[in-house]
Design a protein around this motif. Structure first.
Motif, PDB file in Angstrom:
ATOM      1  N   ASN A 187      73.888  61.074  63.657  1.00  0.00           N
ATOM      2  CA  ASN A 187      73.729  61.428  62.235  1.00  0.00           C
ATOM      3  C   ASN A 187      73.266  62.866  62.045  1.00  0.00           C
ATOM      4  OD1 ASN A 187      74.432  58.808  61.528  1.00  0.00           O
ATOM      5  ND2 ASN A 187      72.318  58.097  61.358  1.00  0.00           N
ATOM      6  N   GLY A 188      72.567  63.419  63.055  1.00  0.00           N
ATOM      7  CA  GLY A 188      72.061  64.771  62.943  1.00  0.00           C
ATOM      8  C   GLY A 188      73.065  65.839  63.324  1.00  0.00           C
ATOM      9  N   GLY A 189      74.248  65.437  63.770  1.00  0.00           N
ATOM     10  CA  GLY A 189      75.266  66.406  64.127  1.00  0.00           C
ATOM     11  C   GLY A 189      75.000  67.133  65.431  1.00  0.00           C
ATOM     12  N   PHE A 190      74.300  66.489  66.355  1.00  0.00           N
ATOM     13  CA  PHE A 190      74.030  67.128  67.640  1.00  0.00           C
ATOM     14  C   PHE A 190      75.305  67.208  68.471  1.00  0.00           C
ATOM     15  CE2 PHE A 190      69.803  66.254  66.257  1.00  0.00           C
ATOM     16  CZ  PHE A 190      69.017  67.220  66.866  1.00  0.00           C
ATOM     17  N   ALA A 191      75.386  68.253  69.279  1.00  0.00           N
ATOM     18  CA  ALA A 191      76.607  68.507  70.047  1.00  0.00           C
ATOM     19  C   ALA A 191      76.878  67.413  71.064  1.00  0.00           C
ATOM     20  CB  ALA A 191      76.495  69.856  70.761  1.00  0.00           C
ATOM     21  N   LEU A 192      75.823  66.796  71.596  1.00  0.00           N
ATOM     22  CA  LEU A 192      75.969  65.776  72.629  1.00  0.00           C
ATOM     23  C   LEU A 192      74.870  64.749  72.452  1.00  0.00           C
ATOM     24  CD1 LEU A 192      77.489  64.999  75.331  1.00  0.00           C
ATOM     25  CD2 LEU A 192      75.598  66.171  76.504  1.00  0.00           C
ATOM     26  N   VAL A 193      75.239  63.472  72.513  1.00  0.00           N
ATOM     27  CA  VAL A 193      74.261  62.383  72.474  1.00  0.00           C
ATOM     28  C   VAL A 193      74.388  61.602  73.785  1.00  0.00           C
ATOM     29  CG1 VAL A 193      73.447  60.317  71.280  1.00  0.00           C
ATOM     30  CG2 VAL A 193      74.411  62.227  69.961  1.00  0.00           C
ATOM     31  N   VAL A 194      73.323  61.635  74.572  1.00  0.00           N
ATOM     32  CA  VAL A 194      73.292  60.958  75.866  1.00  0.00           C
ATOM     33  C   VAL A 194      72.499  59.658  75.728  1.00  0.00           C
ATOM     34  CG1 VAL A 194      72.592  61.099  78.290  1.00  0.00           C
ATOM     35  CG2 VAL A 194      73.393  63.161  77.086  1.00  0.00           C
ATOM     36  N   GLY A 195      73.122  58.553  76.066  1.00  0.00           N
ATOM     37  CA  GLY A 195      72.432  57.273  76.064  1.00  0.00           C
ATOM     38  C   GLY A 195      71.913  56.950  77.449  1.00  0.00           C
ATOM     39  N   VAL A 196      70.728  56.367  77.518  1.00  0.00           N
ATOM     40  CA  VAL A 196      70.135  55.940  78.782  1.00  0.00           C
ATOM     41  C   VAL A 196      70.008  54.425  78.747  1.00  0.00           C
ATOM     42  CG1 VAL A 196      68.191  56.154  80.361  1.00  0.00           C
ATOM     43  CG2 VAL A 196      68.852  58.104  78.941  1.00  0.00           C
ATOM     44  N   ALA A 197      70.726  53.740  79.628  1.00  0.00           N
ATOM     45  CA  ALA A 197      70.707  52.278  79.691  1.00  0.00           C
ATOM     46  C   ALA A 197      70.190  51.874  81.066  1.00  0.00           C
ATOM     47  CB  ALA A 197      72.110  51.714  79.444  1.00  0.00           C
ATOM     48  N   ARG A 198      68.918  51.596  81.159  1.00  0.00           N
ATOM     49  CA  ARG A 198      68.311  51.276  82.451  1.00  0.00           C
ATOM     50  C   ARG A 198      68.444  49.808  82.823  1.00  0.00           C
ATOM     51  NH1 ARG A 198      65.678  55.893  83.925  1.00  0.00           N
ATOM     52  NH2 ARG A 198      64.961  57.262  82.239  1.00  0.00           N
ATOM     53  N   GLU A 199      68.806  48.943  81.861  1.00  0.00           N
ATOM     54  CA  GLU A 199      68.924  47.521  82.151  1.00  0.00           C
ATOM     55  C   GLU A 199      70.159  47.246  83.000  1.00  0.00           C
ATOM     56  OE1 GLU A 199      69.174  48.669  78.982  1.00  0.00           O
ATOM     57  OE2 GLU A 199      67.023  48.673  78.596  1.00  0.00           O
ATOM     58  N   PRO A 200      70.099  46.233  83.873  1.00  0.00           N
ATOM     59  CA  PRO A 200      71.287  45.870  84.652  1.00  0.00           C
ATOM     60  C   PRO A 200      72.390  45.313  83.753  1.00  0.00           C
ATOM     61  CG  PRO A 200      69.548  44.234  84.937  1.00  0.00           C
ATOM     62  CD  PRO A 200      68.928  45.376  84.184  1.00  0.00           C
ATOM     63  N   GLY A 201      73.626  45.467  84.199  1.00  0.00           N
ATOM     64  CA  GLY A 201      74.759  44.956  83.433  1.00  0.00           C
ATOM     65  C   GLY A 201      75.279  45.974  82.444  1.00  0.00           C
ATOM     66  N   PRO A 202      76.506  45.760  81.957  1.00  0.00           N
ATOM     67  CA  PRO A 202      77.164  46.766  81.100  1.00  0.00           C
ATOM     68  C   PRO A 202      76.805  46.685  79.624  1.00  0.00           C
ATOM     69  CG  PRO A 202      78.675  44.966  81.538  1.00  0.00           C
ATOM     70  CD  PRO A 202      77.409  44.647  82.304  1.00  0.00           C
ATOM     71  N   GLU A 203      76.183  45.595  79.181  1.00  0.00           N
ATOM     72  CA  GLU A 203      76.041  45.369  77.739  1.00  0.00           C
ATOM     73  C   GLU A 203      75.244  46.470  77.047  1.00  0.00           C
ATOM     74  OE1 GLU A 203      74.171  42.111  74.593  1.00  0.00           O
ATOM     75  OE2 GLU A 203      74.442  41.559  76.685  1.00  0.00           O
ATOM     76  N   ALA A 204      74.097  46.863  77.627  1.00  0.00           N
ATOM     77  CA  ALA A 204      73.255  47.868  76.965  1.00  0.00           C
ATOM     78  C   ALA A 204      73.995  49.193  76.827  1.00  0.00           C
ATOM     79  CB  ALA A 204      71.958  48.062  77.745  1.00  0.00           C
ATOM     80  N   GLY A 205      74.702  49.600  77.878  1.00  0.00           N
ATOM     81  CA  GLY A 205      75.454  50.848  77.814  1.00  0.00           C
ATOM     82  C   GLY A 205      76.569  50.792  76.793  1.00  0.00           C
TER      83      GLY A 205
END
Length: 247
Positions: free
Chosen positions: A209-227
């Motif tokens: 929403n802030g118009g940032f050039a890159l948004v990096v998500g960190v998903a530390r939980e096992p499995g693909p769902e969080a990512g």
């Protein structure tokens, strides 16, 4: 994982001028302590005020409920969001009481357990600084400064915007981008030349929403769902550990 002290950020980061990091779950391993404190506070309230539908009466889940309703939000917003998800809409003073009970539990556990920073995050911040990319920490938590100080990483960041400062300025909580935008402003960098690093859905949405050039998500939980959830809500890329962003 690259352990070289001269490792550089991956190319997608090198053209940026700044990176704004969320604190809980991104810089420090504090999300688990927050989640445990919320569980105690919420489960106590649910036991005394059972939700209307049987399927809503399950205990607070420290992984799913925390990430969906609480993580990345202010204490009051998080408490209200979780209770609403269980069909409960108590008056503001009751929501505040639940949030304050959580705050007392978290403070006690912080004193008892201390706090650590994620090694991969520390290595990435060092690499960004070597590359001339400025770094900020941002958090809706009033404990952010104490957390970073206890983890011995406060000095790595050029700017910190925490819950105390957000309250002073009247900044709305995530998914509004105001917290991150204020951090970028203090760094002297427009959002279009900066990245946001977040582990919460609300935080990823705030970065987008802030118009940032890159948004990096960190998903530390096992499995693909969080990512996958972070990607659906606006993350450009998702990693399990920020050391993956070292070339």
């Amino acid at each position: 994982m690259n352990d070289r002290s001269d490792a550089m950020p991956v190319p997608v980061l090198r053209n940026l001028r700044a990176v704004v990091f969320d604190t809980d779950g991104v810089i420090t391993d504090s999300a688990r302590v927050h989640a445990a404190a919320w569980k105690t506070a919420f489960d106590s309230y649910l036991a005394e005020h059972p939700p209307p539908a049987p399927e809503q009466r399950r205990p607070f889940d420290v992984r799913d409920d925390y990430l969906r309703h609480v993580d990345g939000r202010s204490r009051l917003d998080g408490a209200a969001a979780f209770l609403a998800s269980r069909g409960l809409h108590p008056p503001p003073e009751t929501v505040r009481a639940v949030a304050e009970a959580k705050e007392e539990l978290f403070s006690a556990r912080l004193r008892e357990q201390g706090m650590d920073a994620y090694p991969g995050t520390v290595r990435l911040v060092h690499a960004l600084r070597r590359a001339g990319i400025r770094c900020a920490a941002a958090s809706a938590s009033r404990h952010a400064r104490e957390l970073l100080d206890r983890a011995a990483v406060l000095g790595l960041f050029d700017v910190l915007v925490d819950g105390v400062e957000a309250a002073r300025l009247g900044l709305p909580g995530k998914p509004r981008p105001d917290l991150f935008l204020d951090a970028a402003r203090r760094l002297g960098v427009p959002a279009g030349r900066a990245a946001v690093v977040e582990d919460a859905v609300a935080g990823v949405e705030a970065g987008r929403n802030g118009g940032f050039a890159l948004v990096v998500g960190v998903a530390r939980e096992p499995g693909p769902e969080a990512g996958q959830r972070l990607l659906r809500h606006g993350a450009d890329i998702v990693v399990r550990d920020l050391a993956e962003l070292l070339a």
